[in-house]
Design an enzyme around this catalytic site. Structure first.
Site, PDB file in Angstrom:
ATOM      1  N   CYS A   1       0.803  -1.221   0.000  1.00 48.74           N
ATOM      2  CA  CYS A   1       0.000   0.000   0.000  1.00 48.74           C
ATOM      3  C   CYS A   1       0.839   1.276   0.000  1.00 48.74           C
ATOM      4  O   CYS A   1       0.415   2.267  -0.600  1.00 48.74           O
ATOM      5  CB  CYS A   1      -0.982  -0.012   1.171  1.00 48.74           C
ATOM      6  SG  CYS A   1      -0.231  -0.276   2.786  1.00 48.74           S
TER       7      CYS A   1
ATOM      8  N   HIS B   1      -2.311   1.248   7.268  1.00 57.44           N
ATOM      9  CA  HIS B   1      -2.622   1.226   5.842  1.00 57.44           C
ATOM     10  C   HIS B   1      -2.465   2.634   5.279  1.00 57.44           C
ATOM     11  O   HIS B   1      -2.835   3.625   5.927  1.00 57.44           O
ATOM     12  CB  HIS B   1      -4.049   0.712   5.611  1.00 57.44           C
ATOM     13  CG  HIS B   1      -4.411   0.596   4.166  1.00 57.44           C
ATOM     14  ND1 HIS B   1      -3.935  -0.413   3.355  1.00 57.44           N
ATOM     15  CD2 HIS B   1      -5.198   1.370   3.375  1.00 57.44           C
ATOM     16  CE1 HIS B   1      -4.419  -0.263   2.139  1.00 57.44           C
ATOM     17  NE2 HIS B   1      -5.183   0.815   2.130  1.00 57.44           N
TER      18      HIS B   1
END
Length: 469
Positions: A137, A319
């Site tokens: 990510c 994230h």
């Protein structure tokens, strides 16, 4: 015994020959008059079939060991079993190194390929990279910003891209950056930042070490990983802030980072000072109540800090997401590979801490083809009804910011948050008192705690007597 003595050495030699090369035993079984020639032929056969000399020596050593127990044993089964064990070990030792170089070849194509989704972005077809489970990510969040800024372009028919290609594009962008200041000191500092960023690039494919501070949405502990965002001019935000209306939590958390706060909680909980123990419990409760890593105060500060039309990276729950601000509202880029074929799902609204969000298309219009809930509308509605829903959604969001402020200058949402925070503070204030009373009660159990316990025990006795009567 005379019958066994001349035959025992022959099975022993045959056992060693079978343990090493079974084929040579059939050829060498004929000439029994010259045992030295047979040993030489055995050695030649072993050298041809097995190149390492150590493997040819291991069976011979086992054969030497078998010669001493032969007069005592009447049969030769122990000989072949001991002779076969080194052979099995040598075969496994040879087979294991052959499997090791094959494992990287099988692992190479697994995490390298990522699907490309083409979206209409400001009148131009623009690619964005989608990710599967446990994808890189940080790398994708940065590269999607570069794609949306048209700093990196792909061929129109590109459908799949590898991580090596993404790393190459990112490296070219970093090397193409030139320092704005021409002084020698700043140029040396800029070159050092570029070198640090180039060394950090491989970590983008696996994960970055980011340590947040709870004082501001852009406050992070500086690490070499942050140099990538600084050089590219990409803001890095988070929304994990302490509410300033909670002085006890502010005092317990302070200006510490996440890692420092965890260490402080451990030391405070093992301290003999009750005040430090209380601060440690308050800090631990803050981490537990804000496990989503986003608070209402942080969301408000994040909305105020982000600029209109700005593309940034938002960090939450370990994230990294691509974020933008459109008409005073925050949106996150939808990069889940499950929405690869959903053209109307591009952005996801970020207006709630609980995760209640809505999908939008590339023009930030509410998506009707897909919804997160079971009652989501389908795409069969008329354009008039869809336009009405879009207008209602925008009006609801705008009313959230245009609410009349009370006498303290707070909106209804802020007042509700303040009331919730006051209730939270009352609970926190009651906990230290309960803890202190528990500590005092534990220390003075001898005399003071006997009376109330005796009174409580007398009441159920009367009730039990009444029940018996």
């Amino acid at each position: 015994m005379e019958y066994h003595q001349p035959e025992d050495p022959a099975p022993g030699k045959a056992g060693t020959a079978e343990a090493v090369i079974p084929e040579n035993h059939e050829v060498l079984a004929g000439p029994d008059e010259h045992p030295q020639d047979t040993d030489a032929r055995d050695a030649d056969g072993e050298a041809r079939e097995r190149e390492p000399a150590d493997q040819a020596l291991l069976p011979s050593q086992c054969g030497d060991n078998l010669e001493s127990p032969l007069p005592e044993a009447s049969s030769a089964p122990p000989g072949p079993t001991l002779g076969t064990l080194p052979e099995v070990e040598t075969i496994r030792a040879c087979s294991m190194p052959q499997e090791l170089p094959q494992s990287p070849r099988t692992r190479q194509p697994e995490p390298d390929f990522y699907c490309v989704k083409w979206i209409p972005w400001k009148g131009e077809q623009t690619p964005i990279i989608t990710q599967s489970t446990n994808g890189p990510c940080p790398l994708l969040a940065i590269m999607n910003i570069l794609f949306l800024q048209w700093k990196v372009k792909l061929p129109p028919q590109k459908e799949v891209i590898t991580s090596d290609e993404l790393m190459a594009h990112l490296g070219n962008c970093l090397l193409s950056i030139k320092p704005q200041e021409k002084s020698e000191g700043l140029q040396l500092n800029f070159q050092q930042n570029v070198d640090d960023a180039m060394t950090v690039l491989p970590k983008l494919a696996t994960g970055l070490d980011v340590n947040v501070r709870f004082t501001g949405v852009s406050d992070f502990e500086y690490t070499p990983e942050c140099s990538v965002f600084d050089l590219l001019g990409i803001p890095l935000y988070h929304g994990w802030l302490v509410d300033p209306q909670s002085p006890e939590a502010v005092r317990a958390v302070g200006k510490l980072s996440y890692n420092q706060l965890v260490e402080r909680i451990i030391t405070c909980k093992h301290s003999s000072d009750t005040n430090l123990v209380t601060e440690g419990l308050i800090a631990e409760q803050f981490l537990e109540t804000t496990a989503a890593q986003l608070t209402y105060h942080g969301l408000c500060e994040l909305t105020a800090a982000a600029k209109e039309g700005e593309l940034s990276v938002f960090f939450r729950n370990n994230h990294f997401s691509t974020m933008t601000k459109h008409k005073s509202h925050l949106y996150l880029l939808v990069t889940d590979q499950g929405f690869l074929q959903e053209e109307q799902v591009v952005w996801e609204s970020l207006h709630n801490v609980d995760g209640d969000s809505c999908f939008c298309d590339s023009d930030f219009h509410l998506s009707h083809s897909l919804g997160k809930g079971p009652g989501a509308e389908g795409g069969s509605g008329s354009p008039e009804t869809q336009l009405q829903v879009d207008q209602d959604y925008l009006i609801a969001l705008s009313l959230q910011q245009q609410q009349p402020r009370g006498p303290l200058g707070l909106t209804d949402l802020e007042l509700a948050q303040q009331l919730q925070q006051e209730e939270y503070q009352q609970q926190q204030a009651a906990q230290p008192v309960r803890m202190r009373t528990r500590v005092l009660s534990l220390q003075g159990r001898g005399a003071t705690s006997g009376r109330p316990a005796g009174e409580r025990r007398q009441r159920p006795k009367h009730e039990s007597d009444c029940i018996l009567l």
